[in-house]
Motif scaffolding. Structure first.
Motif, PDB file in Angstrom:
ATOM      1  N   TYR A 311       1.075  -1.508  -0.330  1.00  0.00           N
ATOM      2  CA  TYR A 311      -0.079  -0.230   0.211  1.00  0.00           C
ATOM      3  C   TYR A 311       0.123   1.088   0.044  1.00  0.00           C
ATOM      4  O   TYR A 311       2.079   1.153   0.698  1.00  0.00           O
ATOM      5  CB  TYR A 311      -0.665  -0.088   1.023  1.00  0.00           C
ATOM      6  CG  TYR A 311      -2.293  -1.139   1.122  1.00  0.00           C
ATOM      7  CD1 TYR A 311      -3.221  -0.487   0.764  1.00  0.00           C
ATOM      8  CD2 TYR A 311      -1.369  -2.414   1.824  1.00  0.00           C
ATOM      9  CE1 TYR A 311      -4.239  -1.523   0.573  1.00  0.00           C
ATOM     10  CE2 TYR A 311      -3.194  -3.171   1.334  1.00  0.00           C
ATOM     11  CZ  TYR A 311      -4.494  -2.655   1.122  1.00  0.00           C
ATOM     12  OH  TYR A 311      -5.008  -3.563   1.457  1.00  0.00           O
ATOM     13  N   GLU A 312       0.866   1.958  -0.511  1.00  0.00           N
ATOM     14  CA  GLU A 312       1.165   3.535  -0.485  1.00  0.00           C
ATOM     15  C   GLU A 312      -0.037   4.551  -0.316  1.00  0.00           C
ATOM     16  O   GLU A 312      -1.180   4.798   0.095  1.00  0.00           O
ATOM     17  CB  GLU A 312       1.346   4.463  -2.361  1.00  0.00           C
ATOM     18  CG  GLU A 312       2.160   5.713  -1.693  1.00  0.00           C
ATOM     19  CD  GLU A 312       1.548   6.377  -3.523  1.00  0.00           C
ATOM     20  OE1 GLU A 312       1.855   7.520  -3.313  1.00  0.00           O
ATOM     21  OE2 GLU A 312       1.416   5.555  -4.843  1.00  0.00           O
ATOM     22  N   LEU A 313       0.562   4.958   1.730  1.00  0.00           N
ATOM     23  CA  LEU A 313      -0.630   5.576   2.268  1.00  0.00           C
ATOM     24  C   LEU A 313      -0.733   7.285   2.081  1.00  0.00           C
ATOM     25  O   LEU A 313       0.813   7.967   0.717  1.00  0.00           O
ATOM     26  CB  LEU A 313      -0.158   5.341   3.078  1.00  0.00           C
ATOM     27  CG  LEU A 313      -0.036   4.344   4.155  1.00  0.00           C
ATOM     28  CD1 LEU A 313       0.485   3.878   5.707  1.00  0.00           C
ATOM     29  CD2 LEU A 313      -1.061   3.577   3.767  1.00  0.00           C
ATOM     30  N   THR A 314      -1.912   7.443   1.765  1.00  0.00           N
ATOM     31  CA  THR A 314      -1.366   9.501   1.941  1.00  0.00           C
ATOM     32  C   THR A 314      -0.713   9.802   2.390  1.00  0.00           C
ATOM     33  O   THR A 314      -0.843  11.571   2.146  1.00  0.00           O
ATOM     34  CB  THR A 314      -2.566   9.865   2.362  1.00  0.00           C
ATOM     35  OG1 THR A 314      -3.849   9.879   3.446  1.00  0.00           O
ATOM     36  CG2 THR A 314      -4.113   9.101   0.855  1.00  0.00           C
ATOM     37  N   LEU A 315      -0.383   9.840   3.660  1.00  0.00           N
ATOM     38  CA  LEU A 315       0.652  10.102   4.708  1.00  0.00           C
ATOM     39  C   LEU A 315       1.944  10.584   4.319  1.00  0.00           C
ATOM     40  O   LEU A 315       2.321   9.932   3.164  1.00  0.00           O
ATOM     41  CB  LEU A 315       0.605   9.277   6.206  1.00  0.00           C
ATOM     42  CG  LEU A 315       0.234   8.863   6.638  1.00  0.00           C
ATOM     43  CD1 LEU A 315       0.639   7.831   6.940  1.00  0.00           C
ATOM     44  CD2 LEU A 315      -1.370   9.320   7.430  1.00  0.00           C
ATOM     45  N   ASP A 316       2.132  11.729   4.194  1.00  0.00           N
ATOM     46  CA  ASP A 316       3.890  12.021   4.110  1.00  0.00           C
ATOM     47  C   ASP A 316       4.813  11.987   5.803  1.00  0.00           C
ATOM     48  O   ASP A 316       4.198  13.000   6.312  1.00  0.00           O
ATOM     49  CB  ASP A 316       3.900  13.886   3.626  1.00  0.00           C
ATOM     50  CG  ASP A 316       4.992  14.479   3.267  1.00  0.00           C
ATOM     51  OD1 ASP A 316       6.373  13.827   3.946  1.00  0.00           O
ATOM     52  OD2 ASP A 316       5.073  15.138   2.427  1.00  0.00           O
ATOM     53  N   ALA A 317       5.464  11.543   5.367  1.00  0.00           N
ATOM     54  CA  ALA A 317       6.333  11.011   6.622  1.00  0.00           C
ATOM     55  C   ALA A 317       7.098  12.033   7.479  1.00  0.00           C
ATOM     56  O   ALA A 317       7.025  11.993   8.732  1.00  0.00           O
ATOM     57  CB  ALA A 317       7.540   9.618   6.791  1.00  0.00           C
ATOM     58  N   ALA A 318       7.287  13.340   6.703  1.00  0.00           N
ATOM     59  CA  ALA A 318       8.270  14.566   6.938  1.00  0.00           C
ATOM     60  C   ALA A 318       7.200  15.773   7.565  1.00  0.00           C
ATOM     61  O   ALA A 318       7.633  15.707   8.562  1.00  0.00           O
ATOM     62  CB  ALA A 318       8.829  14.813   5.857  1.00  0.00           C
ATOM     63  N   ILE A 319       5.880  15.639   6.779  1.00  0.00           N
ATOM     64  CA  ILE A 319       4.951  15.947   7.574  1.00  0.00           C
ATOM     65  C   ILE A 319       4.144  15.248   9.007  1.00  0.00           C
ATOM     66  O   ILE A 319       4.025  16.478  10.661  1.00  0.00           O
ATOM     67  CB  ILE A 319       3.955  16.843   6.654  1.00  0.00           C
ATOM     68  CG1 ILE A 319       4.738  17.914   5.234  1.00  0.00           C
ATOM     69  CG2 ILE A 319       2.988  17.195   7.823  1.00  0.00           C
ATOM     70  CD1 ILE A 319       3.351  17.854   4.477  1.00  0.00           C
ATOM     71  N   GLN A 320       4.228  14.545   8.535  1.00  0.00           N
ATOM     72  CA  GLN A 320       3.842  13.632   9.623  1.00  0.00           C
ATOM     73  C   GLN A 320       4.829  14.231  11.098  1.00  0.00           C
ATOM     74  O   GLN A 320       4.775  13.791  11.815  1.00  0.00           O
ATOM     75  CB  GLN A 320       3.292  11.961   9.991  1.00  0.00           C
ATOM     76  CG  GLN A 320       3.234  11.140  10.606  1.00  0.00           C
ATOM     77  CD  GLN A 320       2.007  10.930  10.777  1.00  0.00           C
ATOM     78  OE1 GLN A 320       1.566  11.797   9.996  1.00  0.00           O
ATOM     79  NE2 GLN A 320       1.953  10.719  12.162  1.00  0.00           N
ATOM     80  N   SER A 321       6.316  13.658  11.258  1.00  0.00           N
ATOM     81  CA  SER A 321       7.161  13.429  12.136  1.00  0.00           C
ATOM     82  C   SER A 321       7.144  15.177  12.247  1.00  0.00           C
ATOM     83  O   SER A 321       7.092  15.023  13.506  1.00  0.00           O
ATOM     84  CB  SER A 321       8.653  13.858  11.167  1.00  0.00           C
ATOM     85  OG  SER A 321       9.567  13.574  12.765  1.00  0.00           O
TER      86      SER A 321
END
Length: 666
Positions: A311-321
């Motif tokens: 799965y490709e999630l909609t999250l952006d790891a950089a923004i999430q962090s």
């Protein structure tokens, strides 16, 4: 007749028992024919013995008729039997003729032969395949071929969850018990375990030939262990496939991703929600074996495993962090017990960040605080407070009840549902527009607007906005929230719903509702999944739900314009203004019922906003529980910092024209 035996006994006493007995026997022999079957006795005494026996019986009978003669007669009879050597005749069963016996034996043999023949036909003709398979199964071993679990990536391709090859170390205690000390030293050298001696119990386990020593050991580590044990001449340590699920970004999005249990099954978060697809389908390998060993060149059948969906999630790891770090800072600064944030693309419903603090490391879930493992943005429902006034305004304007410039005369308090409702600041009668009531966050003004609506209209709009309903976001445990049903909804309920009480929602639910209002009136169901790919590289269909129109485009523009005034330069909410972007938003400060004190003595503080205001694209909703301040002081600053990082990263250009801020009073 009765005197004859007595005379005979007298004669015997006078002449001698032997002579008279012999004479009497001779006379009986002449009178009776001789039985040929008895005369065959080689000693020639059979007939004589029989006659003597009969004479003795008669003598005993005669003697018994006299008083006191019973015992003497019995003794004499026994003595006579011993003298003559009498033997008891064997018991004989009469049998049929030989011809009949032969026929019976033939019938029995025929029945047995028929049974055997029938069984032979069943095995060789009727159930040939079944019995062949049964026989083959005794010499066939089958092992499972595990499927590789699908990977999770963010929208930029950053790896969020993957699987690393690892093994389970097992032992045969019957082979290694004597070398337990040596093995423990080797294991302690390569495996970081605070108590290596714990291995001893497994290595010396009695009455078994299988024992688990360690799990989730990287393959490279096991190779080193095996090589050293081989060099020491220790045999009896084995391995089985036992892959490790890794989360390279550590705590980032832990509550969203979840984790797997020791068996590799999804136990929380998205890992749990999509476990069936992520897991894939195990394969099998069947081979001929004997005594547990594979037969070389024997039959071998392999059914390959089908790997899981990625799965490709909609999250952006950089923004999430970045969002999680900023929330943690705000939580500590304001004394909050927890905080959540939702960053969403309003045009698509894609969730860019879904943050929760405190968090945990999904690589070591057993070491986490259970209270920190919940995805609060999805599972925790609360009264939203003043951020809900955005929805009230949208309902009132879309129903043509008011406009943004409708004039209101707002008193300092108002009666509603048997209690007095006031604003968060003391005032007398003031003249505000509907825009001003939103900017000032007037509870009294919202009640006045609600009373202009027809009965039940506000509740109907709230339902259209998704309040009190699950959004369908792809993680488990989503709370429904609460919206009064038609039977219990009354004017008092409407008054309180107008300013954000009497209903509950979650952070995701509230963010999606406001996003629908500001996105031209189009509600897009929130989603965490951008795409899915099968093991063959082909796309897998993903259901994102259906978009729907909740208010008109004109209503949407009017509400965004009013929200822009909330973050105007002359308001207390300027702390939320994003540098370079026209910002639209609304604060929220709601009383919270404390289950420990049974009082409303804590608060839920929040801020929801979008930018750029002229073309709303990104929405961020920050919620803090049990903070010490208000939505303006607690939630607005982290909202601003998150947006200032996210907007440029998404390539959203700054505003080129400053927003207008119409008057809010009259």
């Amino acid at each position: 007749m009765s005197r004859e035996p007595e005379d005979r006994m007298r004669r015997r006493r006078r002449t001698g028992n032997g002579a008279k007995a012999g004479s009497a026997d001779s006379r009986r022999t002449r009178r009776r024919p001789v039985d040929s079957s008895r005369s065959a006795d080689p000693g020639g005494s059979s007939g004589t013995s029989s006659r003597r026996s009969r004479d003795s019986s008669r003598s005993a009978s005669s003697a018994s008729s006299r008083p006191g003669a019973s015992r003497r007669g019995t003794a004499r009879t026994a003595a006579a039997a011993r003298r003559t050597g009498r033997r008891r005749q064997p018991l004989r069963w009469p049998l049929a003729r030989a011809e009949f016996r032969l026929r019976a034996m033939m019938v029995v043999l025929a029945i047995c032969a028929s049974v055997f023949a029938g069984r032979l036909v069943e095995v060789q003709a009727l159930d040939t395949q079944a019995y062949a398979e049964k026989a083959a199964s005794r010499f066939t071993s089958t092992v499972e071929l595990p499927a590789e679990r699908g990977v999770l990536t963010d929208s930029q391709g950053t790896l969020l969850a993957t699987t690393e090859d690892a093994v389970m170390i097992t032992a045969d205690p019957t082979l290694v018990a004597e070398d337990a000390g040596v093995i423990i030293d080797v294991l302690a050298k390569y495996i970081d375990d605070p108590d290596p001696e714990a291995y001893r119990a497994a290595l010396t386990k009695p009455d078994t030939r299988y024992s688990v020593i360690a799990r989730k050991v990287p393959v490279a580590t096991y190779v080193k262990i095996a090589d050293e044990l081989n060099s020491l001449g220790v045999y009896g340590i084995f391995r089985q496939t036992d892959p490790i699920r890794l989360y390279p970004e550590g705590e980032t999005a832990a509550a969203v991703l979840g984790f797997v249990n020791s068996e590799g099954e999804g136990a929380a978060g998205f890992e749990m929600a999509a476990d069936e697809n992520l897991s894939g389908t195990p394969g099998t390998e069947s081979y001929e074996s004997s005594s547990g060993y594979r037969i070389p060149l024997g039959r071998n059948v392999v059914e390959p495993a089908v790997n899981g969906v990625s799965y490709e999630l909609t999250l952006d790891a950089a923004i999430q962090s970045a969002t999680e770090r900023r929330l943690q800072q705000a939580m500590e600064e304001n004394g909050a017990s927890s905080a959540s944030a939702v960053v969403m693309n309003v045009k698509t419903g894609e969730i860019v960040a879904l943050a929760n603090t405190p968090g945990f490391d999904p690589n070591s879930p057993s070491q986490a605080n259970p209270d920190d493992m919940f995805n609060r943005a999805v599972t925790y429902a609360y009264e939203p407070g003043s951020t809900g006034k955005v929805l009230t305004m949208a309902a009132a304007i879309d129903s043509s009840t008011i406009s943004s410039e409708t004039r209101l005369q707002i008193p300092g308090s108002i009666e509603a549902g048997g209690s007095t409702v006031t604003d968060h600041w003391d005032h007398g009668l003031i003249n505000l527009t509907a825009r001003g009531a939103l900017v000032k966050s007037s509870n009294v003004g919202m009640i006045m607007i609600n009373r202009k609506l027809e009965d039940g209209v506000l509740r109907d709009y709230m339902k259209d906005f998704g309040i009190g309903q699950k959004t369908g976001v792809e993680v488990p445990g989503e709370a429904t929230g609460l919206l009064p049903d038609e039977e219990t909804f009354d004017s008092a309920s409407g008054d309180r719903i107008a300013f954000g009480q009497a209903y509950s929602t979650t952070a995701v639910q509230m963010a999606a509702a406001v996003a629908g209002v500001v996105n031209g009136g189009v509600y897009n169901p929130p989603t965490l999944v951008r795409s899915a790919t099968g093991p063959d590289g082909q796309p897998v269909e993903v259901d994102h739900g259906e978009s729907r129109q909740v208010v008109s485009e004109e209503t949407s523009e009017a509400v965004v314009d009013m929200m822009t005034s909330v973050v105007g330069p002359e308001t207390n909410t300027w702390l939320a203004a994003v540098d370079g972007y026209n910002t639209a938003g609304k604060t929220g400060t709601a009383q919270k019922f404390n289950t420990e004190t049974q009082k409303y003595d804590s608060f839920t503080t929040s801020f929801v906003g979008v930018a750029p205001a002229e073309d709303p694209t990104l929405l961020t909703y920050v919620v803090m529980q049990d903070a010490e301040g208000s939505g303006t002081s607690d939630a607005a600053p982290p909202f601003r910092d998150i947006m200032e990082y996210a907007l440029p990263r998404y390539g959203i250009p700054p505003s080129t024209k400053k927003a207008d801020y119409p008057a809010i009073d009259w």
